[in-house]
Motif scaffolding. Structure first.
Motif, PDB file in Angstrom:
ATOM      1  N   GLY A 133      10.838 -40.471  30.705  1.00 19.69           N
ATOM      2  CA  GLY A 133       9.502 -40.963  30.965  1.00 19.69           C
ATOM      3  C   GLY A 133       9.204 -42.407  30.657  1.00 19.69           C
ATOM      4  O   GLY A 133       8.056 -42.837  30.811  1.00 19.69           O
ATOM      5  N   PHE A 134      10.194 -43.192  30.230  1.00 16.16           N
ATOM      6  CA  PHE A 134       9.901 -44.573  29.850  1.00 16.16           C
ATOM      7  C   PHE A 134      10.738 -45.588  30.629  1.00 16.16           C
ATOM      8  O   PHE A 134      11.057 -46.653  30.121  1.00 16.16           O
ATOM      9  CB  PHE A 134      10.107 -44.758  28.341  1.00 16.16           C
ATOM     10  CG  PHE A 134       9.062 -44.075  27.519  1.00 16.16           C
ATOM     11  CD1 PHE A 134       7.940 -44.765  27.098  1.00 16.16           C
ATOM     12  CD2 PHE A 134       9.183 -42.734  27.190  1.00 16.16           C
ATOM     13  CE1 PHE A 134       6.965 -44.132  26.343  1.00 16.16           C
ATOM     14  CE2 PHE A 134       8.212 -42.095  26.430  1.00 16.16           C
ATOM     15  CZ  PHE A 134       7.093 -42.790  26.013  1.00 16.16           C
ATOM     16  N   GLY A 135      11.085 -45.232  31.851  1.00 17.16           N
ATOM     17  CA  GLY A 135      11.752 -46.175  32.730  1.00 17.16           C
ATOM     18  C   GLY A 135      13.067 -46.690  32.174  1.00 17.16           C
ATOM     19  O   GLY A 135      13.819 -45.975  31.524  1.00 17.16           O
ATOM     20  N   ASN A 136      13.337 -47.960  32.407  1.00 19.35           N
ATOM     21  CA  ASN A 136      14.599 -48.568  31.994  1.00 19.35           C
ATOM     22  C   ASN A 136      14.757 -48.585  30.482  1.00 19.35           C
ATOM     23  O   ASN A 136      15.846 -48.411  29.953  1.00 19.35           O
ATOM     24  CB  ASN A 136      14.691 -49.991  32.549  1.00 19.35           C
ATOM     25  CG  ASN A 136      16.037 -50.632  32.258  1.00 19.35           C
ATOM     26  OD1 ASN A 136      17.073 -50.043  32.539  1.00 19.35           O
ATOM     27  ND2 ASN A 136      16.017 -51.834  31.699  1.00 19.35           N
ATOM     28  N   ALA A 137      13.645 -48.746  29.756  1.00 22.15           N
ATOM     29  CA  ALA A 137      13.718 -48.785  28.296  1.00 22.15           C
ATOM     30  C   ALA A 137      14.117 -47.446  27.722  1.00 22.15           C
ATOM     31  O   ALA A 137      14.800 -47.361  26.699  1.00 22.15           O
ATOM     32  CB  ALA A 137      12.372 -49.221  27.719  1.00 22.15           C
ATOM     33  N   GLY A 138      13.714 -46.350  28.357  1.00 25.18           N
ATOM     34  CA  GLY A 138      14.039 -45.036  27.824  1.00 25.18           C
ATOM     35  C   GLY A 138      15.429 -44.555  28.190  1.00 25.18           C
ATOM     36  O   GLY A 138      16.071 -43.853  27.410  1.00 25.18           O
ATOM     37  N   SER A 139      15.906 -44.920  29.373  1.00 24.97           N
ATOM     38  CA  SER A 139      17.189 -44.397  29.850  1.00 24.97           C
ATOM     39  C   SER A 139      18.327 -45.401  29.743  1.00 24.97           C
ATOM     40  O   SER A 139      19.399 -45.186  30.312  1.00 24.97           O
ATOM     41  CB  SER A 139      17.046 -43.964  31.312  1.00 24.97           C
ATOM     42  OG  SER A 139      16.662 -45.060  32.132  1.00 24.97           O
ATOM     43  N   ILE A 140      18.119 -46.507  29.010  1.00 28.17           N
ATOM     44  CA  ILE A 140      19.164 -47.520  28.902  1.00 28.17           C
ATOM     45  C   ILE A 140      20.428 -46.956  28.249  1.00 28.17           C
ATOM     46  O   ILE A 140      21.541 -47.411  28.499  1.00 28.17           O
ATOM     47  CB  ILE A 140      18.642 -48.743  28.099  1.00 28.17           C
ATOM     48  CG1 ILE A 140      19.628 -49.924  28.204  1.00 28.17           C
ATOM     49  CG2 ILE A 140      18.367 -48.366  26.657  1.00 28.17           C
ATOM     50  CD1 ILE A 140      19.731 -50.479  29.591  1.00 28.17           C
ATOM     51  N   GLY A 141      20.271 -45.897  27.433  1.00 32.70           N
ATOM     52  CA  GLY A 141      21.435 -45.293  26.790  1.00 32.70           C
ATOM     53  C   GLY A 141      22.366 -44.612  27.772  1.00 32.70           C
ATOM     54  O   GLY A 141      23.516 -44.320  27.429  1.00 32.70           O
ATOM     55  N   GLY A 142      21.904 -44.327  28.983  1.00 35.80           N
ATOM     56  CA  GLY A 142      22.768 -43.750  29.994  1.00 35.80           C
ATOM     57  C   GLY A 142      23.569 -44.784  30.755  1.00 35.80           C
ATOM     58  O   GLY A 142      24.412 -44.438  31.588  1.00 35.80           O
ATOM     59  N   VAL A 143      23.315 -46.061  30.502  1.00 34.93           N
ATOM     60  CA  VAL A 143      23.994 -47.134  31.208  1.00 34.93           C
ATOM     61  C   VAL A 143      24.864 -47.970  30.277  1.00 34.93           C
ATOM     62  O   VAL A 143      25.987 -48.348  30.620  1.00 34.93           O
ATOM     63  CB  VAL A 143      22.959 -48.061  31.913  1.00 34.93           C
ATOM     64  CG1 VAL A 143      23.662 -49.138  32.717  1.00 34.93           C
ATOM     65  CG2 VAL A 143      22.033 -47.248  32.802  1.00 34.93           C
TER      66      VAL A 143
END
Length: 239
Positions: A133-143
């Motif tokens: 739910g927090f865009g790039n800031a929330g899912s950065i751990g997947g990259v």
């Protein structure tokens, strides 16, 4: 039926009894003419019941052993959510990547794995609310990891980094039931949360049992044994 890992509601006289004996006494209060499915926290209870340990899985003592009869089925379903023991899901390889740099999230399915020793375990995996739910800031751990983050994104270092989590389901004793059906039941009960619209990491009976335990006034309370601190007598005399 769910067994919470902590025994906090014991009186001073009851604390001298072995935890397994106390819990088995509580299980015997249940109606004896009905089949039983016991959900248990693997990591917290394996020292009480060796049958939950990897080396003796299903072959040592288990919850409800004294309740099984020729006419009564008692199944045990073990749930493990330990970050140190349950592998972290990395990528859903069954789905193509929409973004070459971002791994697809785990699907809403029950995954099965059978080891070379013949033991089968099941897994449900999910992404956290922050990841979704927090865009790039929330899912950065997947990259990226914190060590591979480009300099242009260093401001994200102070954000909460989230990844995928998993719940492991094993069946040390299936009673007269199909182990896969028991694992499916446990996974479905993780979707029956009482107070929010997402999945819980434990089936709802075990989730509620743990919440009740943590809310008890004696949760991780002081020891019932009196201890003598050196120097306290002199301090009292000086007062």
């Amino acid at each position: 039926m769910a067994l919470s890992p902590l025994i906090t509601a014991l009186s001073q006289g009851e604390r001298g009894r072995p935890p397994r004996q106390h819990i088995e006494s509580g299980l015997k209060i249940l109606p004896s003419d009905r089949p039983l499915i016991i959900f248990v926290d693997t990591e917290a209870c394996r020292t009480i019941w060796p049958g939950l340990q990897n080396v003796r899985f299903g072959r040592g003592p288990l919850p409800g052993d004294d309740l099984r009869t020729e006419t009564r089925s008692v199944a045990v379903v073990a749930i493990n959510t330990s970050y140190g023991e349950v592998p972290t899901p990395v990528e859903n390889t069954a789905s193509p990547r929409k973004n070459p740099k971002r791994p697809p999230k785990p699907q809403n399915r029950l995954y099965r794995r059978t080891t070379s020793t013949g033991h089968t375990s099941w897994y449900i995996a999910q992404a956290s609310r922050t990841y979704d739910g927090f865009g790039n800031a929330g899912s950065i751990g997947g990259v990226h990891t914190r060590f591979t983050l480009p300099k242009d994104d260093w401001a994200l270092q102070r954000k909460d980094w989230h990844s995928f989590t998993a719940t492991q389901i094993t069946v040390p004793h299936a009673g007269e039931r199909d182990p896969q059906q028991l694992a499916s039941l446990a996974a479905q009960l993780c979707h029956q949360s009482l107070a929010w619209d997402a999945r819980t990491r434990h089936p709802v009976p075990l989730h509620v049992a743990g919440a009740m335990d943590r809310a008890h006034p004696g949760y991780r309370g002081p020891s019932m044994e009196t201890t003598h601190m050196p120097g306290t007598d002199k301090a009292q005399d000086s007062e």
